[in-house]
Design a protein around this motif. Structure first.
Motif, PDB file in Angstrom:
ATOM      1  N   THR A  56      44.375  22.464  38.052  1.00  0.00           N
ATOM      2  CA  THR A  56      43.376  21.413  38.245  1.00  0.00           C
ATOM      3  C   THR A  56      42.651  21.674  39.566  1.00  0.00           C
ATOM      4  O   THR A  56      43.177  22.353  40.455  1.00  0.00           O
ATOM      5  N   LEU A  57      41.461  21.096  39.702  1.00  0.00           N
ATOM      6  CA  LEU A  57      40.722  21.234  40.958  1.00  0.00           C
ATOM      7  C   LEU A  57      41.475  20.588  42.117  1.00  0.00           C
ATOM      8  O   LEU A  57      41.421  21.087  43.244  1.00  0.00           O
ATOM      9  N   ASP A  58      42.192  19.495  41.851  1.00  0.00           N
ATOM     10  CA  ASP A  58      42.972  18.855  42.916  1.00  0.00           C
ATOM     11  C   ASP A  58      44.084  19.773  43.412  1.00  0.00           C
ATOM     12  O   ASP A  58      44.342  19.845  44.621  1.00  0.00           O
ATOM     13  N   GLU A  59      44.751  20.470  42.502  1.00  0.00           N
ATOM     14  CA  GLU A  59      45.800  21.407  42.920  1.00  0.00           C
ATOM     15  C   GLU A  59      45.204  22.538  43.745  1.00  0.00           C
ATOM     16  O   GLU A  59      45.784  22.958  44.751  1.00  0.00           O
ATOM     17  N   LEU A  60      44.044  23.038  43.326  1.00  0.00           N
ATOM     18  CA  LEU A  60      43.387  24.102  44.077  1.00  0.00           C
ATOM     19  C   LEU A  60      43.004  23.614  45.467  1.00  0.00           C
ATOM     20  O   LEU A  60      43.246  24.291  46.471  1.00  0.00           O
ATOM     21  N   LYS A  61      42.435  22.419  45.539  1.00  0.00           N
ATOM     22  CA  LYS A  61      42.023  21.844  46.824  1.00  0.00           C
ATOM     23  C   LYS A  61      43.205  21.686  47.777  1.00  0.00           C
ATOM     24  O   LYS A  61      43.071  21.884  48.987  1.00  0.00           O
ATOM     25  N   ASP A  62      44.376  21.361  47.253  1.00  0.00           N
ATOM     26  CA  ASP A  62      45.538  21.074  48.083  1.00  0.00           C
ATOM     27  C   ASP A  62      46.417  22.283  48.383  1.00  0.00           C
ATOM     28  O   ASP A  62      47.403  22.151  49.113  1.00  0.00           O
ATOM     29  N   CYS A  63      46.079  23.460  47.857  1.00  0.00           N
ATOM     30  CA  CYS A  63      46.941  24.624  48.085  1.00  0.00           C
ATOM     31  C   CYS A  63      46.780  25.143  49.516  1.00  0.00           C
ATOM     32  O   CYS A  63      45.763  24.937  50.163  1.00  0.00           O
ATOM     33  N   ASP A  64      47.823  25.824  49.981  1.00  0.00           N
ATOM     34  CA  ASP A  64      47.788  26.448  51.305  1.00  0.00           C
ATOM     35  C   ASP A  64      47.411  27.924  51.222  1.00  0.00           C
ATOM     36  O   ASP A  64      47.099  28.547  52.236  1.00  0.00           O
ATOM     37  N   GLY A  65      47.443  28.481  50.030  1.00  0.00           N
ATOM     38  CA  GLY A  65      47.088  29.875  49.786  1.00  0.00           C
ATOM     39  C   GLY A  65      46.953  30.078  48.290  1.00  0.00           C
ATOM     40  O   GLY A  65      47.386  29.239  47.491  1.00  0.00           O
ATOM     41  N   LEU A  66      46.337  31.199  47.906  1.00  0.00           N
ATOM     42  CA  LEU A  66      46.062  31.451  46.495  1.00  0.00           C
ATOM     43  C   LEU A  66      46.226  32.925  46.174  1.00  0.00           C
ATOM     44  O   LEU A  66      45.704  33.791  46.886  1.00  0.00           O
ATOM     45  N   ALA A  67      46.936  33.202  45.081  1.00  0.00           N
ATOM     46  CA  ALA A  67      46.965  34.538  44.478  1.00  0.00           C
ATOM     47  C   ALA A  67      46.307  34.389  43.108  1.00  0.00           C
ATOM     48  O   ALA A  67      46.662  33.488  42.347  1.00  0.00           O
ATOM     49  N   MET A  68      45.327  35.239  42.802  1.00  0.00           N
ATOM     50  CA  MET A  68      44.598  35.125  41.539  1.00  0.00           C
ATOM     51  C   MET A  68      44.677  36.435  40.780  1.00  0.00           C
ATOM     52  O   MET A  68      44.420  37.493  41.337  1.00  0.00           O
ATOM     53  N   GLY A  69      45.034  36.345  39.479  1.00  0.00           N
ATOM     54  CA  GLY A  69      45.185  37.548  38.674  1.00  0.00           C
ATOM     55  C   GLY A  69      44.501  37.463  37.330  1.00  0.00           C
ATOM     56  O   GLY A  69      44.401  36.396  36.726  1.00  0.00           O
ATOM     57  N   SER A  70      44.067  38.630  36.863  1.00  0.00           N
ATOM     58  CA  SER A  70      43.346  38.721  35.599  1.00  0.00           C
ATOM     59  C   SER A  70      43.620  40.057  34.934  1.00  0.00           C
ATOM     60  O   SER A  70      43.835  41.062  35.614  1.00  0.00           O
ATOM     61  N   PRO A  71      43.548  40.085  33.601  1.00  0.00           N
ATOM     62  CA  PRO A  71      43.492  41.381  32.952  1.00  0.00           C
ATOM     63  C   PRO A  71      42.130  42.012  33.251  1.00  0.00           C
ATOM     64  O   PRO A  71      41.173  41.302  33.582  1.00  0.00           O
ATOM     65  N   VAL A  72      42.059  43.317  33.149  1.00  0.00           N
ATOM     66  CA  VAL A  72      40.796  44.025  33.361  1.00  0.00           C
ATOM     67  C   VAL A  72      39.986  43.955  32.071  1.00  0.00           C
ATOM     68  O   VAL A  72      40.435  44.442  31.036  1.00  0.00           O
ATOM     69  N   TRP A  73      38.848  43.323  32.135  1.00  0.00           N
ATOM     70  CA  TRP A  73      37.936  43.258  30.987  1.00  0.00           C
ATOM     71  C   TRP A  73      36.638  43.932  31.392  1.00  0.00           C
ATOM     72  O   TRP A  73      35.824  43.370  32.119  1.00  0.00           O
ATOM     73  N   PHE A  74      36.459  45.165  30.960  1.00  0.00           N
ATOM     74  CA  PHE A  74      35.254  45.944  31.260  1.00  0.00           C
ATOM     75  C   PHE A  74      34.977  45.995  32.761  1.00  0.00           C
ATOM     76  O   PHE A  74      33.847  45.851  33.213  1.00  0.00           O
ATOM     77  N   GLY A  75      36.032  46.173  33.554  1.00  0.00           N
ATOM     78  CA  GLY A  75      35.893  46.296  34.996  1.00  0.00           C
ATOM     79  C   GLY A  75      35.630  44.990  35.712  1.00  0.00           C
ATOM     80  O   GLY A  75      35.189  44.987  36.863  1.00  0.00           O
ATOM     81  N   ASN A  76      35.937  43.886  35.055  1.00  0.00           N
ATOM     82  CA  ASN A  76      35.676  42.579  35.644  1.00  0.00           C
ATOM     83  C   ASN A  76      36.795  41.621  35.269  1.00  0.00           C
ATOM     84  O   ASN A  76      37.612  41.925  34.409  1.00  0.00           O
ATOM     85  N   MET A  77      36.816  40.438  35.898  1.00  0.00           N
ATOM     86  CA  MET A  77      37.816  39.436  35.548  1.00  0.00           C
ATOM     87  C   MET A  77      37.513  38.861  34.173  1.00  0.00           C
ATOM     88  O   MET A  77      36.379  38.880  33.705  1.00  0.00           O
ATOM     89  N   ALA A  78      38.545  38.341  33.542  1.00  0.00           N
ATOM     90  CA  ALA A  78      38.412  37.736  32.221  1.00  0.00           C
ATOM     91  C   ALA A  78      37.520  36.495  32.275  1.00  0.00           C
ATOM     92  O   ALA A  78      37.528  35.751  33.260  1.00  0.00           O
ATOM     93  N   ALA A  79      36.777  36.266  31.196  1.00  0.00           N
ATOM     94  CA  ALA A  79      35.840  35.144  31.123  1.00  0.00           C
ATOM     95  C   ALA A  79      36.479  33.788  31.381  1.00  0.00           C
ATOM     96  O   ALA A  79      35.878  32.956  32.073  1.00  0.00           O
ATOM     97  N   PRO A  80      37.684  33.496  30.862  1.00  0.00           N
ATOM     98  CA  PRO A  80      38.269  32.176  31.151  1.00  0.00           C
ATOM     99  C   PRO A  80      38.492  31.931  32.640  1.00  0.00           C
ATOM    100  O   PRO A  80      38.301  30.808  33.124  1.00  0.00           O
ATOM    101  N   LEU A  81      38.863  32.964  33.371  1.00  0.00           N
ATOM    102  CA  LEU A  81      39.063  32.818  34.813  1.00  0.00           C
ATOM    103  C   LEU A  81      37.723  32.616  35.519  1.00  0.00           C
ATOM    104  O   LEU A  81      37.585  31.750  36.384  1.00  0.00           O
ATOM    105  N   LYS A  82      36.728  33.400  35.138  1.00  0.00           N
ATOM    106  CA  LYS A  82      35.380  33.244  35.715  1.00  0.00           C
ATOM    107  C   LYS A  82      34.834  31.851  35.414  1.00  0.00           C
ATOM    108  O   LYS A  82      34.244  31.194  36.281  1.00  0.00           O
ATOM    109  N   HIS A  83      35.055  31.384  34.186  1.00  0.00           N
ATOM    110  CA  HIS A  83      34.595  30.044  33.807  1.00  0.00           C
ATOM    111  C   HIS A  83      35.230  28.976  34.705  1.00  0.00           C
ATOM    112  O   HIS A  83      34.555  28.034  35.131  1.00  0.00           O
ATOM    113  N   PHE A  84      36.526  29.125  34.994  1.00  0.00           N
ATOM    114  CA  PHE A  84      37.172  28.160  35.878  1.00  0.00           C
ATOM    115  C   PHE A  84      36.470  28.130  37.238  1.00  0.00           C
ATOM    116  O   PHE A  84      36.183  27.054  37.778  1.00  0.00           O
ATOM    117  N   TRP A  85      36.207  29.304  37.816  1.00  0.00           N
ATOM    118  CA  TRP A  85      35.571  29.343  39.141  1.00  0.00           C
ATOM    119  C   TRP A  85      34.172  28.747  39.104  1.00  0.00           C
ATOM    120  O   TRP A  85      33.707  28.195  40.100  1.00  0.00           O
TER     121      TRP A  85
END
Length: 193
Positions: A56-85
């Motif tokens: 959730t956006l509230d969890e993201l706002k309250d985090c002290d750090g972030l690790a973000m991971g994605s499968p490689v889709w044509f040299g870019n992050m996956a669409a669901p992750l991009k959509h979230f951002w």
């Protein structure tokens, strides 16, 4: 209060999720640090069950750090992750993530499938949010010996055999998680004058 670090990932076949769990092990190895595993919904939404809750956006706002991971889709992050951002504009406007440490990780099905370009492209929204990018320094011995995954831009995994991860990949992912947790804990209460 413990240092809370989000491990956000999207995984279709489980390889990126397995890497996320190694990052979380590294985070949890640091005293008073806690990894929170989160994912994002598929696009279009599916009825498939995920083993970790959606971020959730509230969890993201309250985090002290972030690790973000994605499968490689044509040299870019996956669409669901991009959509979230693309939904994080309110946090960007308020500056909620400024000066929070962040790292990235990725998995691909081929060695030259775009791991590094994916890792670099995932850093872009983090930089726009003012986050501090954490990589893997060459002082980490496994970075010199790995033949499958792991870069100075972040941890990576070559998913040739489902469920299999090389020892170097595990070590690099755990070390990246440990480094992220250590820096997040140090910066948690730091404020500029």
């Amino acid at each position: 209060m413990s240092t809370r670090i989000l491990v956000l990932y999207y995984s279709r076949h489980g390889s990126t999720q397995a890497l996320a769990r190694q990052i979380a092990r590294g985070i949890n190895s640091v005293s008073d640090c806690e990894a929170l595993l989160r994912t994002v919904p598929d696009i279009p939404p599916s009825t498939e069950q995920h083993s970790d809750p959606y971020l959730t956006l509230d969890e993201l706002k309250d985090c002290d750090g972030l690790a973000m991971g994605s499968p490689v889709w044509f040299g870019n992050m996956a669409a669901p992750l991009k959509h979230f951002w693309d939904t994080t504009t309110p946090l960007w406007v308020s500056g909620a993530l400024i000066d929070r440490p962040a790292c990235v990780f990725a998995s691909s099905s081929s060695l030259h499938g775009g791991q590094e370009s994916t890792l670099q492209s995932m850093q872009l929204p983090l930089l726009h949010h003012g986050m501090l990018i954490v990589g893997i320094p060459y002082s980490e011995p496994a970075l010199h010996t790995t033949q499958t995954g792991g870069t100075p831009y972040g941890a990576s995994h070559l998913s040739g055999t489902p469920g299999q991860m090389s020892q170097e990949e595990k070590t690099l992912a755990q070390q990246l998680g440990c480094r992220l947790a250590t820096l997040s804990a140090r910066l948690k209460n730091y404020q500029c004058d």
